[in-house]
Design a protein around this motif. Structure first.
Motif, PDB file in Angstrom:
ATOM      1  N   ARG A 185       0.835  -1.209   0.000  1.00 31.41           N
ATOM      2  CA  ARG A 185       0.000   0.000   0.000  1.00 31.41           C
ATOM      3  C   ARG A 185       0.866   1.254   0.000  1.00 31.41           C
ATOM      4  NH1 ARG A 185      -2.207   3.190   3.958  1.00 31.41           N
ATOM      5  NH2 ARG A 185      -1.584   1.779   5.634  1.00 31.41           N
ATOM      6  N   ILE A 186       1.941   1.240   0.806  1.00 33.30           N
ATOM      7  CA  ILE A 186       2.823   2.409   0.860  1.00 33.30           C
ATOM      8  C   ILE A 186       3.533   2.614  -0.467  1.00 33.30           C
ATOM      9  CG2 ILE A 186       4.879   3.380   1.953  1.00 33.30           C
ATOM     10  CD1 ILE A 186       4.054   1.847   4.505  1.00 33.30           C
ATOM     11  N   LEU A 187       4.067   1.528  -1.018  1.00 30.51           N
ATOM     12  CA  LEU A 187       4.830   1.656  -2.258  1.00 30.51           C
ATOM     13  C   LEU A 187       3.944   2.043  -3.434  1.00 30.51           C
ATOM     14  CD1 LEU A 187       7.335  -1.323  -1.897  1.00 30.51           C
ATOM     15  CD2 LEU A 187       7.749   1.110  -1.509  1.00 30.51           C
ATOM     16  N   SER A 188       2.650   1.708  -3.356  1.00 32.37           N
ATOM     17  CA  SER A 188       1.739   2.114  -4.430  1.00 32.37           C
ATOM     18  C   SER A 188       1.573   3.628  -4.472  1.00 32.37           C
ATOM     19  CB  SER A 188       0.373   1.444  -4.248  1.00 32.37           C
ATOM     20  OG  SER A 188      -0.306   1.970  -3.113  1.00 32.37           O
ATOM     21  N   MET A 189       1.838   4.291  -3.334  1.00 30.34           N
ATOM     22  CA  MET A 189       1.738   5.756  -3.270  1.00 30.34           C
ATOM     23  C   MET A 189       3.102   6.434  -3.327  1.00 30.34           C
ATOM     24  SD  MET A 189      -1.157   6.184  -0.284  1.00 30.34           S
ATOM     25  CE  MET A 189      -0.180   5.308   0.952  1.00 30.34           C
ATOM     26  N   ALA A 190       4.176   5.634  -3.370  1.00 31.96           N
ATOM     27  CA  ALA A 190       5.521   6.184  -3.211  1.00 31.96           C
ATOM     28  C   ALA A 190       5.885   7.190  -4.298  1.00 31.96           C
ATOM     29  CB  ALA A 190       6.547   5.052  -3.174  1.00 31.96           C
ATOM     30  N   PRO A 307      18.964   0.226  13.364  1.00 29.84           N
ATOM     31  CA  PRO A 307      19.471   1.173  14.354  1.00 29.84           C
ATOM     32  C   PRO A 307      19.482   2.615  13.865  1.00 29.84           C
ATOM     33  CG  PRO A 307      21.301   0.185  13.224  1.00 29.84           C
ATOM     34  CD  PRO A 307      20.048  -0.361  12.570  1.00 29.84           C
ATOM     35  N   ALA A 308      19.176   2.814  12.586  1.00 20.72           N
ATOM     36  CA  ALA A 308      19.269   4.161  12.017  1.00 20.72           C
ATOM     37  C   ALA A 308      18.004   4.462  11.233  1.00 20.72           C
ATOM     38  CB  ALA A 308      20.499   4.272  11.116  1.00 20.72           C
ATOM     39  N   GLN A 309      17.253   5.438  11.721  1.00 20.87           N
ATOM     40  CA  GLN A 309      16.025   5.881  11.068  1.00 20.87           C
ATOM     41  C   GLN A 309      15.928   7.392  11.295  1.00 20.87           C
ATOM     42  OE1 GLN A 309      11.266   4.626  11.051  1.00 20.87           O
ATOM     43  NE2 GLN A 309      12.597   3.895  12.657  1.00 20.87           N
ATOM     44  N   TYR A 310      16.490   8.153  10.354  1.00 17.27           N
ATOM     45  CA  TYR A 310      16.617   9.594  10.542  1.00 17.27           C
ATOM     46  C   TYR A 310      16.133  10.336   9.301  1.00 17.27           C
ATOM     47  CZ  TYR A 310      19.851   8.411  14.368  1.00 17.27           C
ATOM     48  OH  TYR A 310      20.419   7.911  15.509  1.00 17.27           O
ATOM     49  N   VAL A 311      15.472  11.463   9.531  1.00 15.79           N
ATOM     50  CA  VAL A 311      15.095  12.387   8.468  1.00 15.79           C
ATOM     51  C   VAL A 311      15.404  13.790   8.972  1.00 15.79           C
ATOM     52  CG1 VAL A 311      13.214  13.328   7.071  1.00 15.79           C
ATOM     53  CG2 VAL A 311      13.275  10.875   7.574  1.00 15.79           C
ATOM     54  N   ILE A 312      16.026  14.614   8.135  1.00 16.33           N
ATOM     55  CA  ILE A 312      16.383  15.961   8.576  1.00 16.33           C
ATOM     56  C   ILE A 312      15.109  16.775   8.805  1.00 16.33           C
ATOM     57  CG2 ILE A 312      18.570  15.824   7.338  1.00 16.33           C
ATOM     58  CD1 ILE A 312      17.433  17.783   5.287  1.00 16.33           C
ATOM     59  N   PRO A 313      15.147  17.777   9.691  1.00 15.45           N
ATOM     60  CA  PRO A 313      13.925  18.506  10.070  1.00 15.45           C
ATOM     61  C   PRO A 313      13.126  19.060   8.898  1.00 15.45           C
ATOM     62  CG  PRO A 313      15.712  19.071  11.555  1.00 15.45           C
ATOM     63  CD  PRO A 313      16.318  18.216  10.478  1.00 15.45           C
ATOM     64  N   GLU A 314      13.802  19.553   7.876  1.00 15.70           N
ATOM     65  CA  GLU A 314      13.110  20.168   6.739  1.00 15.70           C
ATOM     66  C   GLU A 314      12.162  19.206   6.033  1.00 15.70           C
ATOM     67  OE1 GLU A 314      14.309  22.218   2.425  1.00 15.70           O
ATOM     68  OE2 GLU A 314      15.867  21.660   3.880  1.00 15.70           O
ATOM     69  N   TYR A 315      12.457  17.898   6.120  1.00 13.45           N
ATOM     70  CA  TYR A 315      11.655  16.912   5.396  1.00 13.45           C
ATOM     71  C   TYR A 315      10.861  15.995   6.321  1.00 13.45           C
ATOM     72  CZ  TYR A 315      13.553  18.234   0.888  1.00 13.45           C
ATOM     73  OH  TYR A 315      13.860  18.925  -0.256  1.00 13.45           O
ATOM     74  N   GLN A 316      10.825  16.315   7.589  1.00 13.20           N
ATOM     75  CA  GLN A 316       9.975  15.548   8.489  1.00 13.20           C
ATOM     76  C   GLN A 316       8.509  15.896   8.241  1.00 13.20           C
ATOM     77  OE1 GLN A 316      11.501  16.278  12.451  1.00 13.20           O
ATOM     78  NE2 GLN A 316      13.461  15.291  11.999  1.00 13.20           N
ATOM     79  N   ASN A 317       7.631  14.953   8.543  1.00 16.21           N
ATOM     80  CA  ASN A 317       6.186  15.106   8.301  1.00 16.21           C
ATOM     81  C   ASN A 317       5.854  15.209   6.810  1.00 16.21           C
ATOM     82  OD1 ASN A 317       5.569  15.188  11.136  1.00 16.21           O
ATOM     83  ND2 ASN A 317       6.313  17.307  11.150  1.00 16.21           N
ATOM     84  N   LYS A 318       6.714  14.633   5.978  1.00 18.86           N
ATOM     85  CA  LYS A 318       6.456  14.614   4.536  1.00 18.86           C
ATOM     86  C   LYS A 318       6.509  13.189   3.991  1.00 18.86           C
ATOM     87  CE  LYS A 318       8.078  19.340   3.731  1.00 18.86           C
ATOM     88  NZ  LYS A 318       9.052  20.225   3.020  1.00 18.86           N
ATOM     89  N   ALA A 319       6.298  12.212   4.872  1.00 20.21           N
ATOM     90  CA  ALA A 319       6.222  10.791   4.506  1.00 20.21           C
ATOM     91  C   ALA A 319       7.541  10.232   3.986  1.00 20.21           C
ATOM     92  CB  ALA A 319       5.115  10.547   3.481  1.00 20.21           C
ATOM     93  N   LEU A 324      10.924   5.362   2.996  1.00 20.56           N
ATOM     94  CA  LEU A 324      12.206   4.706   3.259  1.00 20.56           C
ATOM     95  C   LEU A 324      12.005   3.370   3.967  1.00 20.56           C
ATOM     96  CD1 LEU A 324      14.401   7.719   4.456  1.00 20.56           C
ATOM     97  CD2 LEU A 324      14.780   6.356   2.408  1.00 20.56           C
ATOM     98  N   LEU A 325      11.153   3.373   4.982  1.00 20.96           N
ATOM     99  CA  LEU A 325      10.923   2.147   5.746  1.00 20.96           C
ATOM    100  C   LEU A 325      10.337   1.051   4.864  1.00 20.96           C
ATOM    101  CD1 LEU A 325      10.987   0.755   8.504  1.00 20.96           C
ATOM    102  CD2 LEU A 325       8.682   1.642   8.922  1.00 20.96           C
ATOM    103  N   ALA A 326       9.380   1.410   4.017  1.00 22.97           N
ATOM    104  CA  ALA A 326       8.764   0.409   3.146  1.00 22.97           C
ATOM    105  C   ALA A 326       9.783  -0.192   2.183  1.00 22.97           C
ATOM    106  CB  ALA A 326       7.603   1.035   2.375  1.00 22.97           C
ATOM    107  N   GLU A 327      10.647   0.650   1.623  1.00 19.27           N
ATOM    108  CA  GLU A 327      11.672   0.146   0.699  1.00 19.27           C
ATOM    109  C   GLU A 327      12.662  -0.762   1.429  1.00 19.27           C
ATOM    110  OE1 GLU A 327      11.937   0.240  -2.421  1.00 19.27           O
ATOM    111  OE2 GLU A 327      10.862   1.976  -3.211  1.00 19.27           O
ATOM    112  N   ALA A 328      13.059  -0.375   2.649  1.00 15.82           N
ATOM    113  CA  ALA A 328      14.008  -1.192   3.409  1.00 15.82           C
ATOM    114  C   ALA A 328      13.390  -2.526   3.802  1.00 15.82           C
ATOM    115  CB  ALA A 328      14.476  -0.432   4.649  1.00 15.82           C
TER     116      ALA A 328
END
Length: 374
Positions: A185-190, A307-319, A324-328
């Protein structure tokens, strides 16, 4: 009679210091021993920026001639410079279940730190900058650690608290069954998400020729996404290169992804295979038998650690994190992974906690970093 000696950081001098947990946990089926050679390299300062920019002492307590407790105490000059105060730490704390043993070695460590102007101590922390180990286990003693996470008996945090250490922060471990994540479902919207917010996703290439760029990009994301504060350590590209070298047998391109906006790295999710099944029951040495065990066991593992799941502040809350999680996870499934441990999640980073829980993660372990005013 209990007495404490200062251990010299040489291969010979460190031998009893490194051996102690092998004696403490020799009958514990959940303990995953460290690689002795890697630990010696770390503790002698080889390829370890954490030590090259700090001051350390190794303390080993004996009851008559028998080693019974240990701790490494140090001053993190890199962090001290950034936060404007002298930051002390402890790591590799181990003790048989006897408070007098622990008290003796901790007293010696605190004297050393006070003599160097330290007023507050954090720990236990890892003896190097990395993403895998922080604190002591305080909840969830029912199984082995995943990929070099901390492991100890319930007595160890009890000893620290009796000595006077107080909670500074907890780091959380979540159990995530792969099938609970709605990958399709996530990748269908990616594509729509990527086009809307202007980023692309690439699998990490851990080939040797590409490692420097990978380390630089991941360090940049972590540094921008995480605030500087005592007790927290931001890895440099060199730190990450050494991490990749240590865990090379458990690196897989399929389960590691990064997001870029143009050439700027903006997010990362990395999954490493679990090393514990291939090291439990070994003596931590690089013998042919232990090598063969690793070769056989590693492809059979069904668990990965993120152990690593990070997004810089400018792109947080933008899915970005969701894509990334779905692809991993899709890559991890192709390796036969059925379960992911998401750790170590800082309890104060509410967005990281929410992201992990929304992926189906169930809190099952807790690791604690303590603080002590001296």
């Amino acid at each position: 009679m209990i007495h404490v000696e200062i251990i010299q950081p040489t291969k010979k001098g460190l031998k009893p210091f490194i051996q102690l947990p092998f004696d403490i946990y020799k009958h514990d089926k959940n303990w995953a021993p460290p690689n002795r050679k890697d630990l010696i390299r770390t503790l002698t300062g080889k390829d370890n920026e954490f030590f090259s920019r700090g001051i350390q002492r190794y303390f080993l307590a004996h009851d008559d001639e028998m080693p019974v407790a240990r701790v490494l105490a140090g001053i993190d000059l890199r962090m001290s410079t950034r936060v404007g105060e002298t930051v002390g730490y402890i790591c590799l704390f181990e003790s048989f279940e006897n408070f007098e043993y622990a008290q003796a070695v901790l007293d010696a460590a605190m004297r050393f730190l006070r003599e160097h102007g330290v007023k507050k101590v954090y720990g236990p922390v890892a003896p190097r900058y990395d993403l895998l180990n922080r604190g002591v286990l305080v909840d969830g003693f029912d199984g082995p650690p995943v990929l070099q996470n901390a492991y100890n008996t319930p007595a160890l945090p009890q000893i620290l608290e009796k000595y006077g250490f107080e909670k500074w922060r907890d780091y959380l471990a979540y159990d995530i069954p792969v099938d609970t994540i709605p990958i399709d479902r996530i990748l269908s919207m990616a594509n729509r998400i990527r086009n809307r917010f202007g980023f692309r996703v690439e699998h990490v290439n851990f080939n040797r020729s590409n490692l420097i760029r990978v380390a630089q990009d991941i360090a940049a994301v972590i540094g921008e996404a995480t605030p500087d504060e005592p007790g927290s350590y931001m890895p440099t590209p060199e730190d990450l290169l050494q991490l990749f070298k240590r865990i090379k047998p458990w690196l897989r391109n399929q389960s590691a992804v990064m997001a870029y906006a143009g050439n700027k790295p903006i997010g990362v999710v990395i999954g490493f295979l679990d090393s514990s099944p291939s090291v439990i029951g070994t003596d931590g040495r690089n013998t042919p038998w232990n090598w063969l065990r690793r070769v056989i066991k590693t492809p059979q593992t069904k668990t990965a650690r993120c152990p690593a799941q990070y997004v810089i502040p400018e792109y947080q809350n933008k899915a970005v994190n969701t894509v990334l999680l779905a692809e991993a996870v899709r890559g991890a499934k192709s390796l036969g992974i059925t379960r992911i441990e998401g750790s170590l999640v800082d309890e104060t980073h509410i967005q990281s906690v929410n992201n992990t829980q929304s992926a189906g993660g169930k809190l099952y372990r807790r690791y604690r970093v303590y603080q002590l005013s001296i």
